[in-house]
Design an enzyme around this catalytic site. Structure first.
Site, PDB file in Angstrom:
ATOM      1  N   THR A  34       0.823  -1.212   0.000  1.00 37.20           N
ATOM      2  CA  THR A  34       0.000   0.000   0.000  1.00 37.20           C
ATOM      3  C   THR A  34       0.855   1.258   0.000  1.00 37.20           C
ATOM      4  OG1 THR A  34      -1.840  -1.113   1.053  1.00 37.20           O
ATOM      5  CG2 THR A  34      -1.720   1.244   1.396  1.00 37.20           C
TER       6      THR A  34
ATOM      7  N   THR B 163       1.522  -4.348   4.288  1.00 33.38           N
ATOM      8  CA  THR B 163       1.314  -4.672   5.707  1.00 33.38           C
ATOM      9  C   THR B 163       0.826  -6.109   5.919  1.00 33.38           C
ATOM     10  OG1 THR B 163      -0.948  -3.831   5.599  1.00 33.38           O
ATOM     11  CG2 THR B 163       0.739  -2.281   6.344  1.00 33.38           C
ATOM     12  N   ASP B 164       0.163  -6.677   4.898  1.00 34.37           N
ATOM     13  CA  ASP B 164      -0.548  -7.948   5.121  1.00 34.37           C
ATOM     14  C   ASP B 164       0.355  -9.099   5.547  1.00 34.37           C
ATOM     15  OD1 ASP B 164      -2.982  -6.816   4.641  1.00 34.37           O
ATOM     16  OD2 ASP B 164      -3.089  -7.428   2.543  1.00 34.37           O
TER      17      ASP B 164
ATOM     18  N   SER C 188       1.323  -7.457  -0.905  1.00 31.91           N
ATOM     19  CA  SER C 188       2.009  -8.493  -0.111  1.00 31.91           C
ATOM     20  C   SER C 188       1.101  -9.652   0.269  1.00 31.91           C
ATOM     21  CB  SER C 188       2.663  -7.886   1.133  1.00 31.91           C
ATOM     22  OG  SER C 188       1.738  -7.700   2.168  1.00 31.91           O
TER      23      SER C 188
HETATM   24  N1  ASP Z   1      -2.734  -5.548   0.729  1.00 30.52           N
HETATM   25  C1  ASP Z   1      -1.708  -4.591   1.062  1.00 30.52           C
HETATM   26  C2  ASP Z   1      -0.367  -5.324   1.098  1.00 30.52           C
HETATM   27  O1  ASP Z   1      -0.137  -6.015   2.049  1.00 30.52           O
HETATM   28  C3  ASP Z   1      -2.013  -3.969   2.354  1.00 30.52           C
HETATM   29  C4  ASP Z   1      -1.026  -2.950   2.823  1.00 30.52           C
HETATM   30  O2  ASP Z   1       0.070  -2.820   2.358  1.00 30.52           O
HETATM   31  O3  ASP Z   1      -1.412  -2.230   3.775  1.00 30.52           O
HETATM   32  O4  ASP Z   1       0.410  -5.188   0.166  1.00 30.52           O
END
Ligand code: ASP
Length: 320
Positions: free
Chosen positions: A17, A99-100, A66
């Protein structure tokens, strides 16, 4: 006269993100992760030039959401980190990540890298096109942490809080401060461009258990290890099916201090008899399971199920 070479911080981009964009101006959800290159992310934060006396060098390792992290990206990332850490001019490494699965990548790197200098993961909960994105500040804090002489090991920083690879997990789907380290607590904070360690001291670096795997990681076959939950009505069918499909390891996310539905427990005993490695991790988000005397499988040494899965894969690859 000899001119001393300038030290550098390498920023490795993997997507997420923090590199996400939305076609709806200012939107915080419904965006696409992994769109903006890492060089562009750095260019958007002019204050980075003051955050450290080191040169910044950017490298795009991947450009993914991710949630779709895979073994080839992991192998590439770990390999590049090891190469950069071998360069005495590299003061630290920053990894921009979604973050995932950030906690999984952090744990993988902690198991593989002898990081006598900091390897700092960072991320964002809002895309770069948000009205108030959190990525630029997180990136600035990550560079500050990577340049901190007392820092070492695999760390992550988000929303000003520094966490270690072992304890950190994503605990909230939306808020900016989405990570926590449970009852182990965070390692410190980055405040106005300075690192403040919890308890007044930087954490010591821990030797990686699986560094020997690094040279062959890019071509290695990762063993199939799956996570199965114990829950009301768990009948163990899924375990029998996995064994039938040739699974090499199973991490069971057990209730409380490692307790299991008796039908699932029986199925896991059948899996062990068939040569499958089983580890028990607690599905409780906090605390640490105590070892259970006489249990037919090892516990996950306090790791969450997703991290225990990574350790078991590496253990099987190592032939341990
Ligand atoms: N779906 C995203 C990822 O993990 C979520 C994020 O980065 O906050 O790439």
């Amino acid at each position: 006269m000899q001119v001393a070479a300038t030290r550098k911080i390498v920023v490795l981009g993997t997507g997420g993100t923090i590199a996400g964009t939305s076609s709806v101006a200012g939107a915080n959800v419904g965006y696409t992760a992994g769109q903006i290159g890492v060089q562009q992310l750095l260019a958007a934060v002019p204050a980075l030039a003051q955050a450290s006396p080191c040169n910044l060098e950017a490298e795009q390792i991947a450009q993914i959401d991710s949630k779709d992290m895979d073994f080839s990206v992991w192998a590439r990332l770990a390999g590049r980190c090891a190469q950069h850490l071998a360069d005495p001019l590299v003061a630290g490494i920053v990894i921009t990540h979604g973050t995932d699965t950030l906690e999984e990548t952090a744990w993988l790197l902690r198991e593989l890298l002898a990081a006598s200098r900091p390897v700092v993961l960072t991320c964002a909960m809002r895309p770069a096109t948000a009205l108030v994105p959190d990525g630029p500040q997180n990136l600035l804090d990550a560079v500050t942490l990577a340049a901190e002489p007392s820092a070492c090991g695999v760390l992550m920083v988000a929303a000003g809080v520094v966490h270690g690879a072992r304890a950190v997990s994503k605990v909230h789907p939306l808020r900016l401060d989405a990570f926590a380290s449970g009852d182990e607590g965070s390692l410190g904070w980055v405040e106005a461009g300075r690192v403040r360690w919890a308890h007044g001291r930087a954490p010591a670096v821990t030797a990686p258990r699986h560094a020997a795997l690094l040279p062959g990681l890019a071509t290695a076959a990762w063993p199939r290890v799956e996570i199965v939950h114990s829950h009301a009505g768990a009948d163990g069918c899924v375990v029998d099916w996995l064994v039938d499909k040739g699974v090499r390891g199973i991490v069971v996310a057990a209730t409380g201090n490692g307790t299991l539905h008796r039908a699932l427990e029986a199925a896991l005993a059948r899996a062990v008899a068939a040569g499958v490695a089983v580890r028990a991790a607690s599905r409780c988000p906090e605390g640490r399971m105590l070892a259970i005397e006489g249990a037919p499988w090892r516990d996950a040494e306090g790791l969450s199920p997703v991290k225990a899965r990574i350790s078991l894969m590496l253990e099987l690859m190592d032939g341990a």
